[in-house]
Design an enzyme around this catalytic site. Sequence first.
Site, PDB file in Angstrom:
ATOM      1  N   CYS A 158       0.533  -1.199   0.016  1.00  0.00           N
ATOM      2  CA  CYS A 158      -0.139  -0.248   0.101  1.00  0.00           C
ATOM      3  C   CYS A 158       0.895   0.971   0.295  1.00  0.00           C
ATOM      4  O   CYS A 158       0.594   2.065  -0.812  1.00  0.00           O
ATOM      5  CB  CYS A 158      -0.623   0.216   1.814  1.00  0.00           C
ATOM      6  SG  CYS A 158       0.101   0.196   3.199  1.00  0.00           S
ATOM      7  N   HIS A 251      -2.541   7.103   2.834  1.00  0.00           N
ATOM      8  CA  HIS A 251      -1.083   6.935   2.953  1.00  0.00           C
ATOM      9  C   HIS A 251      -0.608   8.269   2.376  1.00  0.00           C
ATOM     10  O   HIS A 251      -0.948   8.119   0.292  1.00  0.00           O
ATOM     11  CB  HIS A 251      -0.689   5.790   2.105  1.00  0.00           C
ATOM     12  CG  HIS A 251      -0.659   4.882   2.997  1.00  0.00           C
ATOM     13  ND1 HIS A 251      -1.523   4.833   4.511  1.00  0.00           N
ATOM     14  CD2 HIS A 251      -0.236   3.487   3.190  1.00  0.00           C
ATOM     15  CE1 HIS A 251      -0.942   3.321   5.843  1.00  0.00           C
ATOM     16  NE2 HIS A 251      -0.991   2.934   4.707  1.00  0.00           N
TER      17      HIS A 251
END
Length: 361
Positions: A158, A251
């Site tokens: 990710c 993120h």
Amino acid sequence: MSNKLKVGIVGGTGMVGQRFITLLENHPWFEVVSIAASEKSSGRTYSEAVEGRWKLNAPIPEKVKNIIVKNASDVEDVAKDVDFVFCAVDMKKDEIKALEEAYAKTDTPVVSNNSAHRWTPDVPMVIPELNDSHLDVIESQRKRLGVKNGFIAVKPNCSIQSYVPALHPLRQFGINKVTACTYQAISGAGKTFNDWPEMIDNIIPYIGGEEEKSEQEPLKIWGTVEGSEIVKAKSPIITTQCIRVPTLDGHMAAVFVSFDKKPSKDEILSLWESFKGKPQTLGLPSAPKQFLKYMTEDNRPQTRLDRDYENGMGVTIGRLREDIIFDYKFVCLSHNTVRGAAGGAILIAELLKAEGYIKSK
């Protein structure tokens, strides 16, 4: 009788498994018919198995509440009812490798959220807009496994899915050096603030194994299929620091990049704006219409405001400017449990179906 492909979620009780369940609730191509988890959860209804452990704001979909959870290690039992599986289990790497190969050897395709097979040479690790050509290696993998239809395809880490898509259209200028500092949400560790109160008002400058993944996985994404395997790219040199920050989802990456032939700022912005990949060309159900979006405000993107861009499947970019050490610097953001985990895997499965790799048994 539904014409949708029948899907199993292996590891369906964890946070990523829960995200798979919610994202697939009204999917036009796929229907969840089987959920598997640890022996501890097996034999109970799904709603019983996740009672007190449901981590998402969205409710448990009604259609899955009464599905009886199976034991993930009962591979034949799970595989017999499904056309393919998504895998998101919490086990040791060697155990995951063996489990996923066992499913593939039942002639059941596996789309994995796990890291175990990311460096298996004939397993494609895919961001669908970037390296769909890597699916070509599946035929070699099937020969190795001795199967006709089964295989494993994996989603990358990710942490790279905010900045690697932003860099990808710029490769024509010869990217030679990248520094990226990622600021990663706690859901990347499968946690909420209720589970992890120590993260409130806190930053942790270390995420185990993350920096190696962030530095190496882009090179496989940018590699080439040679014979029966994917050979990783030799450049650019990438160095990263990965930091856990007190935000639930999203993120962010601060990126510094140098080129062999420095583009203009207008060239970069034009390439981001116009970039499309195979999912956009094919009009896949989960594909963002505009994959990369540049935001002109000085204080954007922000996690709370922008992580859900394109239903969490797009990447937002901002603050592009020249740098005194590198050529340029910018920031970018992606939703780590949607694009970076379950949603990204679902998009891979859609691409695999569209390209004829996943079909009804």
